[in-house]
Design a protein around this motif. Sequence first.
Motif, short mmCIF file in Angstrom:
data_model
loop_
_atom_site.label_atom_id
_atom_site.label_comp_id
_atom_site.label_asym_id
_atom_site.label_seq_id
_atom_site.Cartn_x
_atom_site.Cartn_y
_atom_site.Cartn_z
N LYS A 1055 28.53 84.23 19.01
CA LYS A 1055 28.93 82.81 19.05
C LYS A 1055 28.97 82.31 20.49
O LYS A 1055 30.01 81.96 21.03
CB LYS A 1055 30.27 82.60 18.34
N ASP A 1056 27.80 82.29 21.09
CA ASP A 1056 27.65 81.89 22.49
C ASP A 1056 27.73 80.37 22.61
O ASP A 1056 26.94 79.64 22.02
CB ASP A 1056 26.31 82.40 23.03
N ALA A 1057 28.68 79.90 23.41
CA ALA A 1057 28.91 78.45 23.53
C ALA A 1057 27.71 77.74 24.14
O ALA A 1057 27.36 76.62 23.74
CB ALA A 1057 30.16 78.19 24.38
N TYR A 1058 27.05 78.37 25.10
CA TYR A 1058 25.95 77.70 25.78
C TYR A 1058 24.70 77.62 24.90
O TYR A 1058 23.91 76.69 25.03
CB TYR A 1058 25.64 78.39 27.10
N VAL A 1059 24.53 78.60 24.01
CA VAL A 1059 23.43 78.49 23.05
C VAL A 1059 23.72 77.34 22.08
O VAL A 1059 22.84 76.55 21.74
CB VAL A 1059 23.22 79.82 22.28
N ALA A 1060 24.98 77.23 21.64
CA ALA A 1060 25.37 76.11 20.77
C ALA A 1060 25.14 74.79 21.49
O ALA A 1060 24.67 73.80 20.90
CB ALA A 1060 26.83 76.25 20.36
N GLN A 1061 25.46 74.76 22.78
CA GLN A 1061 25.26 73.53 23.57
C GLN A 1061 23.78 73.17 23.65
O GLN A 1061 23.39 72.01 23.47
CB GLN A 1061 25.83 73.76 24.97
N GLN A 1062 22.93 74.18 23.89
CA GLN A 1062 21.49 73.91 23.96
C GLN A 1062 20.94 73.48 22.60
O GLN A 1062 20.04 72.64 22.51
CB GLN A 1062 20.75 75.16 24.45
N LEU A 1063 21.50 74.06 21.56
CA LEU A 1063 21.08 73.66 20.21
C LEU A 1063 21.45 72.19 19.95
O LEU A 1063 20.66 71.43 19.37
CB LEU A 1063 21.75 74.57 19.17
N ALA A 1064 22.63 71.78 20.39
CA ALA A 1064 23.02 70.37 20.25
C ALA A 1064 22.04 69.48 21.00
O ALA A 1064 21.61 68.43 20.50
CB ALA A 1064 24.44 70.18 20.79
N ARG A 1065 21.62 69.90 22.21
CA ARG A 1065 20.64 69.13 22.97
C ARG A 1065 19.31 69.03 22.24
O ARG A 1065 18.68 67.98 22.18
CB ARG A 1065 20.41 69.78 24.34
N LEU A 1066 18.88 70.16 21.67
CA LEU A 1066 17.61 70.18 20.93
C LEU A 1066 17.67 69.22 19.75
O LEU A 1066 16.71 68.48 19.47
CB LEU A 1066 17.34 71.62 20.45
N LEU A 1067 18.81 69.22 19.07
CA LEU A 1067 18.94 68.36 17.87
C LEU A 1067 19.01 66.89 18.24
O LEU A 1067 18.34 66.06 17.62
CB LEU A 1067 20.19 68.78 17.08
N TYR A 1068 19.79 66.51 19.26
CA TYR A 1068 19.86 65.08 19.56
C TYR A 1068 18.56 64.59 20.20
O TYR A 1068 18.19 63.43 20.06
CB TYR A 1068 21.09 64.70 20.36
N THR A 1069 17.85 65.50 20.89
CA THR A 1069 16.54 65.11 21.44
C THR A 1069 15.57 64.78 20.31
O THR A 1069 14.70 63.92 20.47
CB THR A 1069 15.97 66.25 22.31
N ASN A 1070 15.77 65.44 19.17
CA ASN A 1070 14.92 65.20 18.00
C ASN A 1070 15.61 64.30 16.98
O ASN A 1070 15.28 64.34 15.79
CB ASN A 1070 14.51 66.53 17.37
N LEU A 1071 16.57 63.51 17.45
CA LEU A 1071 17.22 62.45 16.68
C LEU A 1071 18.01 62.95 15.47
O LEU A 1071 18.26 62.19 14.53
CB LEU A 1071 16.18 61.40 16.22
N ARG A 1072 18.45 64.22 15.49
CA ARG A 1072 19.26 64.76 14.40
C ARG A 1072 20.71 64.80 14.89
O ARG A 1072 21.26 65.84 15.24
CB ARG A 1072 18.74 66.14 14.00
N PHE A 1073 21.31 63.62 14.92
CA PHE A 1073 22.56 63.43 15.63
C PHE A 1073 23.77 64.04 14.91
O PHE A 1073 24.67 64.57 15.56
CB PHE A 1073 22.79 61.94 15.90
N GLU A 1074 23.79 63.96 13.56
CA GLU A 1074 24.94 64.52 12.84
C GLU A 1074 25.03 66.03 13.09
O GLU A 1074 26.11 66.57 13.36
CB GLU A 1074 24.85 64.25 11.33
N GLU A 1075 23.87 66.71 13.01
CA GLU A 1075 23.87 68.15 13.26
C GLU A 1075 24.19 68.44 14.73
O GLU A 1075 24.90 69.40 15.05
CB GLU A 1075 22.49 68.73 12.92
N ALA A 1076 23.64 67.61 15.61
CA ALA A 1076 23.91 67.80 17.04
C ALA A 1076 25.40 67.71 17.32
O ALA A 1076 25.96 68.51 18.09
CB ALA A 1076 23.15 66.75 17.85
N LEU A 1077 26.05 66.75 16.68
CA LEU A 1077 27.50 66.58 16.86
C LEU A 1077 28.25 67.82 16.39
O LEU A 1077 29.18 68.30 17.04
CB LEU A 1077 27.96 65.34 16.08
N GLN A 1078 27.81 68.37 15.27
CA GLN A 1078 28.45 69.57 14.71
C GLN A 1078 28.36 70.74 15.71
O GLN A 1078 29.34 71.46 15.95
CB GLN A 1078 27.76 69.94 13.39
N TRP A 1079 27.17 70.91 16.32
CA TRP A 1079 26.98 72.03 17.25
C TRP A 1079 27.66 71.79 18.60
O TRP A 1079 28.11 72.74 19.25
CB TRP A 1079 25.50 72.35 17.40
N ALA A 1080 27.73 70.53 19.01
CA ALA A 1080 28.46 70.24 20.24
C ALA A 1080 29.95 70.53 20.04
O ALA A 1080 30.63 71.05 20.95
CB ALA A 1080 28.25 68.78 20.63
#
Length: 1551
Positions: A1055-1080
Amino acid sequence: MESSSSEMGWQDLSPDKWTELDVSCWLKCIGIKEKYIKTLEEEEVTGPVLTSLEKEYLSTTIRMKSGQIEHLLKKRDELLMSDPRKLKKGRDMTGKRRDDIKEKVGLEQESNPPSQKSCDNAKMEDIPMECKDNSTSTEVTSSFCDYRCFDQDEKNCRYVKHNVLPPETGIENMIVPCHEYKSLENVHSLGSEKLKTKVAMEVLRFACACMNMRTNGTIHFGIMDKVKGKHKHGEIIGVPVSSTDDFVNALDYIERCFKDSNQQCHARSCIRNPRFIEVIDKEATEKTWVIEYDVVPKASIVKDHFYSVGIPKFSEKDKKVKYEEKVPYHRVGANTPRVPDDELVPFIQQLREKDQQREEAESSNSQMTVNYGENQKPKLSNLLTCGKTHMDNSLFYIIVTNKFQAEHLNSISFLFHMNLFCVFDSDPDSKTSGFCSRYKEQKAVTPHFLDNYANDDGLKTKDLVDSLKLFDRTSWIFCNGRKNFPGGEETYDEKKWIKMRKKKLKTAVSLICNDILPRGSFVVLFLLMSDVEQPLVETFHEFYAEMNGHDFLAVISESKENYKKWSSLAQVSCPMSSLKDISIVEMPLTHVDATVQSIQLSKNPPTRTLPVLNGGVCFLKSVEEAMLDSLEILSVDQCEETKLEIMSEDEIKQIERYFYQGGKIDWKNLWLADKHKCGNIIERDAYKEASTILDKIARLAKAMRPIESVNIYHHPGSGGSTVARQILWSWRKKVRCAVVKQCKEITTVCEHAVKLREHDEKDKNHCLPVLLLLEDHNADYIDDLRRELGNVIATKKISPSVLCFILLICKRSNDPERMCRASPTQTVAVTHELTNAERQLFSNKCEQIKRQFQPDFILTFVLMSEGFEPSYIENFVKNLLDKIDHSSPITRLIRIVALLNNYVQGSYITVSHCEASLGIATHVDRVRHHAFVDHLSDEARLIFIHLKEGSTHISSIRIIHQLLAKEILSQLSANFPQSDIALDLINDKLLINHRFSREEFLNFIRALFIRRNKISRGDPKDTAFSPLIEHVSNEKGGVQKAVDLMKAAHIALGKDAYVAQQLARLLYTNLRFEEALQWAEEAKSILPYDTFVLDTLGQVYKWWFYHLYDTLEETEPSPERATNIISTALKGISAFRASEKTPKKETVSLNSSYQGEVDVGCRLLKFLSGVDVFLNNTGKSELMQYLLTDYIPAAVKQPWQNFHQLLKGLQKSLNHALECISEDLCYFQTDISEEDEELDARDHEQVHNPREWLTRKSAVYAAFFCVLDESDQEAEINSTDMACPAEKLSPFQRQMRTYRLGGGNFTSILSLLYDKNPQRAGNKLETIIGMYPENLTRHCLDQTELANFIICQIALNCTLPGSSKLLSLEKLQDLSKRFITKGRNMSTASALFLLSLLFWPETSNDPSSADTQILLSAIDALQRLCWQKSQGVSQRKSKIVTHFFLGKAKGLNKIVHRTAIEKQIKGTLSERKLKWLGGEVWKTKEVLQLLERVEGWTENGNLFVKGGTRESKIRVLPRYSASLPNGNESVTFYLGFSFDGVVACDIQVME
């Protein structure tokens, strides 16, 4: 020996007839863990299945650990090789049948006699003697052991409980004793008289039989004489002895039981007194013993005699001892029956023959040939080298020892030449007068206690290793305290040591064996130098347990007595026969010393040589060198200690082949080439170019700067590291050379480099320079090292024209030629492409070495010879992949390693990880460490190179070249997409969870998912995400595959926080904001106070808001329609504010969340102005009223009821955020570390050009608030310069207009000074100043505006010195007196900074005491504010910006901006930066004319100048490459002004 048939049924069957239950019984018997037995039973593993089990099945299906697998398969193979009948045991038998079995066993023993003939029971140890079906998993596994030496009083003999003695025996040759066992289990229930009677009965009957048979014999009490419960026949159980007198006095029955006085006398002579042998049992609460009576019927005593005995028995009925009829006894097999009446006559007739046999046996035994002793040299060599012909540095050694005698300390030279990792020393006097004292005369040691290895602080293994300096110096662990240690580490007796320190010892041994040193990379050598005590034995137990046996253990004992005591205690863990195999006994230490030295490849000399300025050399003691442990020092006589006569030709070829296969060049490579023992190493053009640059630097009579640098940028795998090391090798006789080790503290490296330069030199101004190789260190590290070295040079008053250090900087780059163009005079590029001259050299060399080695195994060199031609690599990989089995585990490993090597520079996988993943049980013996190489396919052997880390000896593998890894992935992409390979990697729990070197491996995986490409690092382009994620996003399945991969990585990495953070970036960059919010939010839950994580939460809302705004269908949305968009924006602002309030991350100086708040706020203002309510003629004015006053339009009152307070605070919050950004930029330089750049979610401009971004955003923010009414709107439309009489402007309007022009904050105003067109900047500043009222008084403006006005005046004077808008210095001083320097209402740092500028005296005589007090208070307050702001910010990131310097001119002209100095510095950006860092800037003619040198003095490590009055003084901070000289000195320096006070540059001692 009794047992039921049902219990022993499985042992009567052949293994191929075993059921699952039978297999389970056997598995229990050999000690396999219960959980695996249960699983195998569930999998229906019967006997036939057992015979065909393989490692892969046990590893993958049963999930067995490698140690259990290896043990099971070894025992299975022994079972199948042995005669199944050996496993059978007799059923419940009595009488003659049982005796017959005993006879057979006795006969079997004849070919393998017991201990007195040094029998070896190693083979027997593996055969279970007895195992019941109902035994439990907790049953103790028994080992076989030998008897005590017959008829000898061995003080140090001990037995181990549950070990098994050989079966009871009959007569062999009269001298070899027969043995009989008695368990005496009921000893607790016997009183003294009953016990004596019982013992006497058994001893006298057995002795009578031995005397009649003329055979030696021993009867043992405390040994199982039959199978009972879980006990085996012959098992040592021991009996408690409350009184030894009972066993001694039992022999008093001799006089009452034997026939006459003659027989009684003979019995006394033949029966020895009882011997009590201690039984060792770790679990026991009371001591137990085995009691043994030896019977020695010598021919001179028993000849012509026949003996009868009436054995005593205790009558329970009469409560007294009764005696049986006196009858003769004899030995039949392993039994002692009476001689039958019908056999009495022939028995007596045979006595004469027995007497003769006895005499002959005694005579033969006394005429034994002289024992010339074992040849122990081969054994000693094998134990210490693990099968090699000589000892080199490929193994570490751990010494475990006790107190050395004085004479021994003269015979330990062999230990100086061994690669000692640590010493477990039980001698408290060792450091003052013992082993440690003598050793540290030649070698550096780090004293430790067992507590140091406890890791109570929970450090990662790597950090713990670094803190203990484990691979830099020998760790000397004082296991039982240390005399004369002020910390009070006391010495304990054995009992207290076990209570207080045994657990700590276990922790230390476990840490070393499991986490620090790889299996098979070290030998543990026990030196028994004095009387053995328990701590030494406990250390053996722990190493034996952690190393899974006695391999890689060795024992040396000069004293036989010490060894006997030690081995009797050590046998609890290791059988005696195995102990003998690993022990060198009775070999004098002088012989050991000479013998070991004769097989050592190289001797570590007590001194090495370094060059000196006069052309000679000086000595560097090895103990001094070891203290400089941050450097790998290259001496003039490097490698000369190597004995070439010992080195085999194969070994030389192996060194050469390793290099040509792609391994890093070793100094020994270059040394052997110089000696013409191997081929010459090609010198590439870059080598010659770098040498030319070095020559130019070194030949200058006066150096341009004391610290020079030469850069080597190279394509990965192009030979850049080889070029760098060739340079060091060729320069080692001209200058002092060293390699800076990785991960060493800058201050430590600096200290050691200075010591190396000055070693054995008297004049610090006349020393050879030090050439330091820095390989793959980041730019910040190199800059800080350069600065630290410069500080020391200044401190030591070394002339700036003396060349002190040359930094040879070797870095990987994907575009080395571009990096070379940035600084062409001091940089060379090493590329994959060969020049024509190089191509010919490589071609000739390739043909030459192809005759020595198979071309396939020097593939890297072949590729280099081809210039890494893409078509060559493509064809090679195609042929390789056509041949391999793509379903095999080895091919899977190739895919995983290729993925890591392609994306993560310097990555590798340890062999230990590979073995764990492949399910290979590590085969550890003295000849071969692991089976990994044997498992590799031919193709894998071609492309894998084995690496061995020089200091830690960790074996690892990688693909021989990154281009090969890239091509493998490319050609596999059709069937094995990279996403699948990556998913396979992170789902491999065996790999991920493997304990050894886990941190390094997880760091590689983390880099695989987080590290982005950066042009600044020499990558071809900047990437938003890691190259792997960007590649996967473009595969079939696109972004979802990348998302799934990141999710899996998040879990795999714990459960690496920085991988979760990068995943949130990947999701909001691709306009998947609800999921991005969850991972942030997920990242935030793990690291709730991390600035980057919290900033990413704000970024999710920011881009969500942007998306909602940009995709809004209505051009004029209603308040109701705007609600969701406003809500999202305000959530973003709220998230950014939460980040702003968080304590700053250690490596961050500028809190990026303020930038996020400004981005969202400015965009929100634009959105609000487009809401339909505010689009009419008075709409903007109404919106301003809404935002800036209590007014709420009716149309928005209800829809925006939750937002009113936040929206009305928007202007102030934006203004605050802009001010905070400005303040940070005023304090700190804006560079960002490579580590932070991976996590930063900001735009490129925000990261790399924050001042320009701030100016632009300030204008956007101000433009919105500039127009308040219709007349103003019209004025704005008709005017571009916003010129307007200042008197007509309200304070708010003035602020907004100055903001819009770039005069709203300190940073924006100072940014105008960087405009390359001073006239344009000056005009803009005049316009800004024009916004302020004429004839200002100090109370016309608030403090922020007043500060902005004054800095505009100073900036204008720097750009247009003759401007009519300028005020005098005195006027500005008067205005600034409004600023407050103390108390709760103290002014901002900007205002205090202005006071330091304005009130600094032009001469030391002119200031008034009032002005001086203002100056002193301002500087003091600035220093305190800066200290508070810098708390928690790393030194590297808290580089304070120096904005102005003190000039020679008067008035405002005394204030010189840094741009005036930078204009005088020529060269590329890198070269200009180097001149600042090196202090060269202060030597330029223009700067000397422009700036004023200030006089001051040093005092107690601080620098001061006079404060204008007699008593006052001002503290000045050193800056750049200057530092304070030692002692109290008068100095001069240039004075700079920054937000941490006044600073000194170029400090020079006044002569």
